[in-house]
Design a protein around this motif. Structure first.
Motif, short mmCIF file in Angstrom:
data_model
loop_
_atom_site.label_atom_id
_atom_site.label_comp_id
_atom_site.label_asym_id
_atom_site.label_seq_id
_atom_site.Cartn_x
_atom_site.Cartn_y
_atom_site.Cartn_z
N ARG A 77 -23.07 21.74 18.94
CA ARG A 77 -23.37 20.99 20.17
C ARG A 77 -22.55 19.72 20.29
NH1 ARG A 77 -28.77 23.11 19.15
NH2 ARG A 77 -29.22 21.43 17.69
N GLU A 110 -22.74 28.13 25.67
CA GLU A 110 -21.68 27.44 26.42
C GLU A 110 -20.93 26.45 25.53
OE1 GLU A 110 -21.14 24.70 30.45
OE2 GLU A 110 -23.00 25.80 30.12
N SER A 111 -21.70 25.62 24.78
CA SER A 111 -21.04 24.64 23.92
C SER A 111 -20.34 25.34 22.76
CB SER A 111 -22.05 23.62 23.39
OG SER A 111 -23.10 24.26 22.69
N ASN A 144 -26.72 28.13 21.86
CA ASN A 144 -25.81 27.09 22.35
C ASN A 144 -24.53 27.74 22.89
OD1 ASN A 144 -27.28 24.66 21.00
ND2 ASN A 144 -26.97 26.10 19.32
N VAL A 174 -18.84 18.26 20.31
CA VAL A 174 -17.41 18.55 20.37
C VAL A 174 -16.62 17.65 19.42
CG1 VAL A 174 -16.91 16.96 22.26
CG2 VAL A 174 -15.49 19.01 21.95
#
Length: 569
Positions: free
Chosen positions: A422, A458-459, A456, A424
């Motif tokens: 989560r 998308e992340s 999670n 970056v």
């Protein structure tokens, strides 16, 4: 000066000369005069009478001189105003006594009646002032104590006072059937966020009123935190507890609470622990009841969880909470160690070192243990990213310090937690760490559990893309046991699919596991990915996996976990 306690104050005259006392009584007619012929007699009078405002004493007396008498009176009756009669006056000593508050007036003998009367009247006024100041001080202390012990919003006991009373109650709780009950208002934060803390405070008072209705004289009711209330119920059997919980839930559910025309449906999650045996101490009991209430909340809003002191679920969560502070200690005391477990090509291709990095915890006896409970707690309490960083730093340091191992390396797999996915910044941290050490990203693979990837998604997709761009490999771990939805595989960039050991163990004796393993392997190959079977423990299993076309195997049959330093040896 008149003659009854407090409003009608008295003056105590002390002198060993009875004739002198008689003269003062005559000259001070109209004043409420009490006499004593010795210091001891004066102290006895002060001990039994509360209306003495002024004490006038002679300096010289045989049993207890005036200075010593004034010192005793100042300690035992500090409000009484002190006047000294002396035949010889040392101006410096007198001024010091007055400045320090020891003596209100020094008067020279023989003192005119008018002067003595004026001093007594002024002393009485000062006494009243002192009394009023003392009343205000005591009143302030009571108010301070009240605020110290009371929740200012609800008027209930606050957390500190509740714990103090709880500790007292627990001293003999084993003689009774007491119960501790905790109530957590569901979605309370939404009321504060949507309408204001004023609305939240109003609801808290309504809840407090309900709890007070069901509490008896000896019960303790407290608001212990933002939206949490706790009750300690003395001598309350299970039937009464169930009735009480049902009644409180019913009254809360029927609570007609609206704010600025908006209705707020109120429910509460409730935890309860009957104390049928010697209870834990107050601090431990508070932790246990809060955990029980959290479990109730997890089971669904408006739920109840009735537990016990030795409930295994409570003890497990208590242990996990202990890791919250323990993790930092383990890192600072260098009590984490890297291990590795070999991953082998199923066809025994000699392609260089291929292994997964594992973590071990060193206890106080220098024994190495699996960190599974610690990792679960770290994930729950958002500390796993800190562990991930430690593993990455330790791995980079090892390969930097051992270039001859790095030269033989085909692939090293490193696990990443869901929390890291989560963030970056973690991808940037990884890229920078390996680049700074001059390590080839193509020799390293990051393992992400299927559950972490899907939850999670998308992340995770963005995170993995950043690593792939630098050349790192990606493996989906524990495949088949997480939130399986094959659709995400088409959008998720990865290189290896690790078949969870739950399907591999007993593979040769379980046709369903065999079918699932074969299907997963076929799916991965269709997507152009390699497969790794975990928990391989026999040659028979290896043969079966080879017949399916699985690419790599890992498990005790291939190699047991070892300290990474063994690679150097």
């Amino acid at each position: 000066m008149s003659a009854s306690p407090k409003d009608h104050l008295a003056c105590l005259l002390v002198d060993d000369d009875p004739q002198g006392l008689a003269l003062y009584q005559r000259d001070l007619r109209g004043c409420n005069i009490v006499t004593a012929q010795s210091g001891a007699e004066a102290l006895a009078i002060l001990a039994r009478r509360q209306d003495i405002a002024v004490l006038v004493t002679s300096m010289s007396m045989p049993d207890l001189n005036g200075i010593e008498l004034l010192r005793r009176v100042q300690v035992e009756c500090p409000q009484v105003v002190l006047i000294m009669l002396t035949e010889e006056l040392d101006q410096d000593a007198a001024q010091h006594a007055i400045n320090t508050g020891h003596v209100f007036r020094f008067l020279r003998k023989p003192c005119p009646a008018t002067e003595l009367r004026r001093a007594i009247d002024e002393g009485s006024t000062l006494f009243r002032t002192r009394l009023e100041a003392e009343k205000k001080r005591l009143s302030l202390e009571v108010e301070i104590d009240l605020h110290k012990n009371t929740d200012t919003i609800t008027g209930l006991a606050n957390r500190a006072f509740f714990k103090e009373k709880l500790a007292d109650a627990l001293t003999d709780a084993n003689k009774r059937r007491d119960v501790i009950l905790c109530l957590d208002i569901n979605h309370f934060h939404l009321l504060n966020e949507l309408h204001s803390f004023v609305a939240g405070d109003a609801l808290l008072r309504r809840i407090a009123n309900i709890l007070q209705v069901y509490s008896r004289d000896n019960d303790i009711v407290s608001r212990t935190s933002n939206d949490v209330f706790v009750m300690y119920l003395l001598n309350c059997d299970s039937q009464k507890v169930n009735f009480l919980i049902d009644a409180i839930r019913r009254d809360i559910a029927h609570l007609d609470f609206s704010w600025q025309g908006n209705r707020f449906d109120v429910t509460a999650s409730i935890g309860a622990i009957p104390l049928h045996s010697p209870a834990a101490d107050a601090n431990m009991l508070m932790r246990l009841i809060e955990i029980a209430t959290k479990i109730a909340k997890e089971q669904g809003r408006d739920s109840v969880y009735i537990s016990s002191i030795d409930d295994p679920e409570l003890q497990k969560r208590l242990e996990e909470m202990g890791y919250f502070s323990h993790i930092n200690t383990l890192i600072s005391q260098q009590r984490l160690r890297l291990y590795y477990q070999t991953i082998r090509s199923i066809n025994d291709d000699k392609t260089g070192l291929h292994f997964e990095l594992l973590l071990r915890v060193i206890d106080e006896n220098n024994q190495h243990h699996s960190p599974v409970h610690m990792l679960n707690a770290a994930e729950k309490y958002i500390l796993s990213e800190k562990i991930d960083r430690w593993v990455i730093d330790a791995a980079v340091a090892f390969f930097s310090q051992n270039p001859h191992i790095t030269e033989k390396l085909n692939l090293c797999s490193i696990n990443l937690s869901a929390n890291s996915l989560r963030n970056v910044k973690m991808a940037d941290y990884i890229n920078m760490a390996f680049a700074s050490a001059g390590l080839n990203p193509e020799n390293f693979c990051f393992e992400i559990t299927e559950t972490a990837a899907v939850i999670n998604l998308e992340s995770a997709i963005g995170f993995v893309k950043l690593l792939h761009q630098k050349g790192f490999k990606i493996a989906i771990d524990d495949f088949g046991t997480g939130h399986s939805s094959f659709a995400y595989l088409k959008h998720f960039s990865f290189d290896y699919l690790k078949i969870d050991g739950v399907f591999i163990q007993n593979l040769q004796h379980d046709k369903v596991n065999e079918a699932i393993t074969s299907a997963i392997n076929h799916l991965a190959h269709t997507l152009g990915k390699k497969t790794i079977a975990e928990y391989v423990e026999s040659e028979e299993t290896v043969s079966l996996l080879r017949s399916m076309g699985v690419d790599y195997i890992q498990g005790y049959h291939v190699g047991v976990p070892q300290a990474i330093e063994n690679l150097v040896g």
